[in-house]
Structure formats: C-alpha cells, structure tokens
Motif scaffolding. Structure first.
Motif, PDB file in Angstrom:
ATOM      1  N   VAL A  78      37.269  96.322  28.744  1.00  0.00           N
ATOM      2  CA  VAL A  78      37.522  96.238  27.303  1.00  0.00           C
ATOM      3  C   VAL A  78      38.497  95.125  26.954  1.00  0.00           C
ATOM      4  CG1 VAL A  78      36.935  98.628  26.814  1.00  0.00           C
ATOM      5  CG2 VAL A  78      39.281  98.066  27.470  1.00  0.00           C
ATOM      6  N   GLY A  79      39.009  94.420  27.954  1.00  0.00           N
ATOM      7  CA  GLY A  79      39.904  93.315  27.662  1.00  0.00           C
ATOM      8  C   GLY A  79      40.807  92.982  28.822  1.00  0.00           C
ATOM      9  N   TYR A  80      41.658  92.007  28.584  1.00  0.00           N
ATOM     10  CA  TYR A  80      42.671  91.644  29.569  1.00  0.00           C
ATOM     11  C   TYR A  80      43.801  90.934  28.846  1.00  0.00           C
ATOM     12  CZ  TYR A  80      40.681  86.949  29.288  1.00  0.00           C
ATOM     13  OH  TYR A  80      40.241  85.739  28.832  1.00  0.00           O
ATOM     14  N   GLY A  81      44.988  91.031  29.424  1.00  0.00           N
ATOM     15  CA  GLY A  81      46.139  90.306  28.922  1.00  0.00           C
ATOM     16  C   GLY A  81      46.619  89.339  29.981  1.00  0.00           C
TER      17      GLY A  81
ATOM     18  N   HIS B  50      60.671  97.707  23.554  1.00  0.00           N
ATOM     19  CA  HIS B  50      59.283  97.557  24.002  1.00  0.00           C
ATOM     20  C   HIS B  50      59.157  96.224  24.734  1.00  0.00           C
ATOM     21  CE1 HIS B  50      55.104  96.119  23.639  1.00  0.00           C
ATOM     22  NE2 HIS B  50      54.743  97.396  23.659  1.00  0.00           N
ATOM     23  N   GLY B  51      59.693  95.168  24.129  1.00  0.00           N
ATOM     24  CA  GLY B  51      59.824  93.890  24.811  1.00  0.00           C
ATOM     25  C   GLY B  51      58.707  92.890  24.586  1.00  0.00           C
TER      26      GLY B  51
ATOM     27  N   MET C 211      49.501  96.178  19.365  1.00  0.00           N
ATOM     28  CA  MET C 211      49.587  97.157  18.291  1.00  0.00           C
ATOM     29  C   MET C 211      48.173  97.551  17.874  1.00  0.00           C
ATOM     30  SD  MET C 211      52.419  95.025  16.088  1.00  0.00           S
ATOM     31  CE  MET C 211      52.600  96.209  14.754  1.00  0.00           C
ATOM     32  N   LEU C 212      48.007  98.796  17.427  1.00  0.00           N
ATOM     33  CA  LEU C 212      46.727  99.268  16.925  1.00  0.00           C
ATOM     34  C   LEU C 212      46.897  99.758  15.496  1.00  0.00           C
ATOM     35  CD1 LEU C 212      45.562 101.368  20.022  1.00  0.00           C
ATOM     36  CD2 LEU C 212      44.823  99.046  19.414  1.00  0.00           C
ATOM     37  N   VAL C 213      45.854  99.587  14.692  1.00  0.00           N
ATOM     38  CA  VAL C 213      45.861 100.103  13.323  1.00  0.00           C
ATOM     39  C   VAL C 213      44.614 100.957  13.118  1.00  0.00           C
ATOM     40  CG1 VAL C 213      47.213  98.194  12.386  1.00  0.00           C
ATOM     41  CG2 VAL C 213      44.710  98.032  12.414  1.00  0.00           C
TER      42      VAL C 213
ATOM     43  N   ASP D 183      50.643  98.593  25.883  1.00  0.00           N
ATOM     44  CA  ASP D 183      51.142  97.560  26.807  1.00  0.00           C
ATOM     45  C   ASP D 183      52.664  97.486  26.815  1.00  0.00           C
ATOM     46  OD1 ASP D 183      51.574  95.490  28.514  1.00  0.00           O
ATOM     47  OD2 ASP D 183      50.108  94.137  27.613  1.00  0.00           O
ATOM     48  N   TRP D 184      53.269  98.363  27.600  1.00  0.00           N
ATOM     49  CA  TRP D 184      54.727  98.474  27.674  1.00  0.00           C
ATOM     50  C   TRP D 184      55.296  97.795  28.916  1.00  0.00           C
ATOM     51  CZ3 TRP D 184      57.828 101.431  24.176  1.00  0.00           C
ATOM     52  CH2 TRP D 184      57.095 102.011  23.123  1.00  0.00           C
TER      53      TRP D 184
END
Length: 305
Positions: A37-40, A203-204, A211-213, A224-225
């Motif tokens: 579903v994704g990557y950072g 959180h950093g 963030m989600l809305v 993502d902490w």
C-alpha cells in the motif's frame, strides 16, 4: 533528483518475501491476502487482509527506530485522543530478512491532500488536543526506553538554512520562477539565531504523509512514529504552518497553550524544510499529486509572515 538520494532503499521487501515472513511468524494470518500500500523513506508497507498493516524496514537506520516503536507506542495509549499506529504484532529478524517488522491495526482514512481551508480549520481542536496530550507524555519514561534526543538537530537554524539552499538548487530546474523566488526570499530574510533547546516528547515527523483524514477532511489518525524523540516542540508544531491556513493559527495556539515567537520561527522553518524534501522525492518518483501538495504546503507555510 540524482542517482543516490536520502530516500533510496538499501533493500527491497517484495510481496512474496513479506508474505513468507508473516506466515512463518504469525501463522494465524497466513491465509489472508497481502498487498503493498506504499512506502516511505524507512519502511515498505503491506496491508494484510483488511485490518492489519505491516511495516518492513528498507534501510538499516530504520531498525533501531522500529525497535523504539515497539517499546514506546503501546505506552502512549492513555495519552492519545486520536487513533494511532499501536503495534499488535512484533516480527523478529531472521536469516531471510535482517530486520524486525511490526504489524498495526489498519487505520481508515486518506492523506490530507487537496483539502479546503475550511476543512483544515475544522481540525484545529483535534490537532491542538492531540499535540497538547502528546507533549505531556513523561520524558523519563521515554528516556528509560532509550529514546533519541533531537537526532536530526532541527534546532540548528544555520545548518538547516544551508541544507535548504542546497535543496532549492536541486529543485530549481523543476519549479516555477515564482515558487523559487518565494522560497529564496524567505531564506534570505531568515533569522538564524540559535534556538534554545527544549525537552519534549515528540512524534518527530509530523507531515501530511503521516496524517490521515476522514471523508469530511478532518484529522482522524496519526501514523509512522519512527522518528519519535525528545526535542523542541516546534518540530511537531510545524503543522500549524504546514497544515493550517493562516486564519486558523491563533485558534490553535489558544487551544494548545502559549507558544513563544522563537518556537513559531522554528516551526515555520520546519514547515518549509520537510515539504522541500517531499517535493524532491515526488519529482524523483514522478508523483505529480504529491509534488503539487508539497508546493501548496510551502506557500501556506510562508503566508502571513
């Protein structure tokens, strides 16, 4: 941008490997479907079934960060007024994969891309309460678990300005003259006097991709902490400038509590710094939607100076 970037993976985690690792350590999940579903920068993310998200480090630096998440995130629960990524499954490194991996409940929502100012303003009380509670988390508990302290040295404005000038040079071939001039003017006028260190739980890495809305565009979850740390609250308060329109900022500060001008100066800087990096990666990934959002965020952060 170039052949070697900060966000480049040191190893890739295929769907086949992810499924094999999950099935071996959590056989109760082996029958579920798996999809990326994704990557950072640090992790590749897979959805398992409809309810569990697994994050697999794609860089060595992420290993210690994920260990920290596993230790600290469960302890945040009583401080969280918003859904967040609390780990439920703790995968261990093995011969097949050199890093730990964590599974979290799937949080519904979408990234806050293309929201109206009205939608953003609607999140003021939620964001203010979230950060007020988060910043009250006892730092002695965080220290006992070995949390890092301002590991990115974000309070050094002079160093940050130098990096941003380099980013701007890299972006110059890809952005309009108007956008280039707006950022250049901001950096030219930037006050780089040192900021006094602060010691708050953070959180950093609070930006729109973490963030989600919900369907109404109201903040509904924080993910993502991996960059949790003890540092200056401006690091998280950047969202006042990056996420909120200028007219909503006073309401945020009234709800969050008193914030001095030095903190606001640093918060605005970070609200420009982070989207510049995201913009660079989006150009490299040919992701026009994220690039446009990063551009819009910078313009919002620089508004009402």
């Amino acid at each position: 941008m170039g052949s070697s970037n900060l966000w480049d993976a040191e190893w890739e985690v295929s769907g086949e490997l992810a499924g094999k690792l999950i099935a071996a350590q959590f056989p109760q999940l082996a029958h579920l479907t798996i999809q990326q579903v994704g990557y950072g920068w640090d992790n590749t993310v897979y959805l398992v079934g409809d309810e569990i998200v697994f994050r697999f480090p794609r860089r060595k630096v992420a290993i210690d960060l994920l260990h920290m998440e596993g230790k600290l995130l469960p302890q945040l629960e009583t401080y969280m007024p918003l859904p967040y990524s609390k780990p439920l499954y703790f995968g261990e490194a093995s011969l097949e994969y050199p890093a730990p991996f964590l599974g979290y409940p799937y949080l519904t929502g979408k990234f806050p891309i293309g929201l109206t100012d009205e939608q953003r303003t609607g999140s003021v009380p939620i964001l203010a309460q979230f950060l007020k509670r988060l910043h009250a988390f006892p730092i002695d508990i965080a220290n006992e678990n070995g949390i890092q302290h301002d590991h990115r040295n974000l309070t050094d404005l002079a160093s940050r300005k130098e990096k941003m000038l380099s980013f701007l040079s890299d972006l110059s071939a890809h952005i309009s003259e108007e956008d280039h001039l707006a950022i250049a003017n901001y950096l030219d006028q930037l006050n780089i006097e040192p900021v006094q260190p602060r010691h708050i739980f953070l959180h950093g890495d609070l930006h729109f991709k973490n963030m989600l809305v919900n369907e109404q565009g109201i903040v509904s979850g924080i993910i993502d902490w991996g960059d949790m740390n003890i540092g200056h609250p401006a690091c998280d308060l950047n969202v006042v400038y990056s996420f909120l329109p200028p007219d909503a900022r006073a309401s945020f500060f009234a709800a969050y509590g008193n914030v001095d001008e030095e903190t606001k100066r640093l918060a605005r800087l970070i609200a420009v710094y982070i989207p510049m990096l995201i913009w660079m990666q989006a150009i490299d990934d040919k992701d026009a939607e994220v690039a446009e959002e990063a551009k819009t965020i910078i313009a919002r952060a620089l508004a009402d100076r």
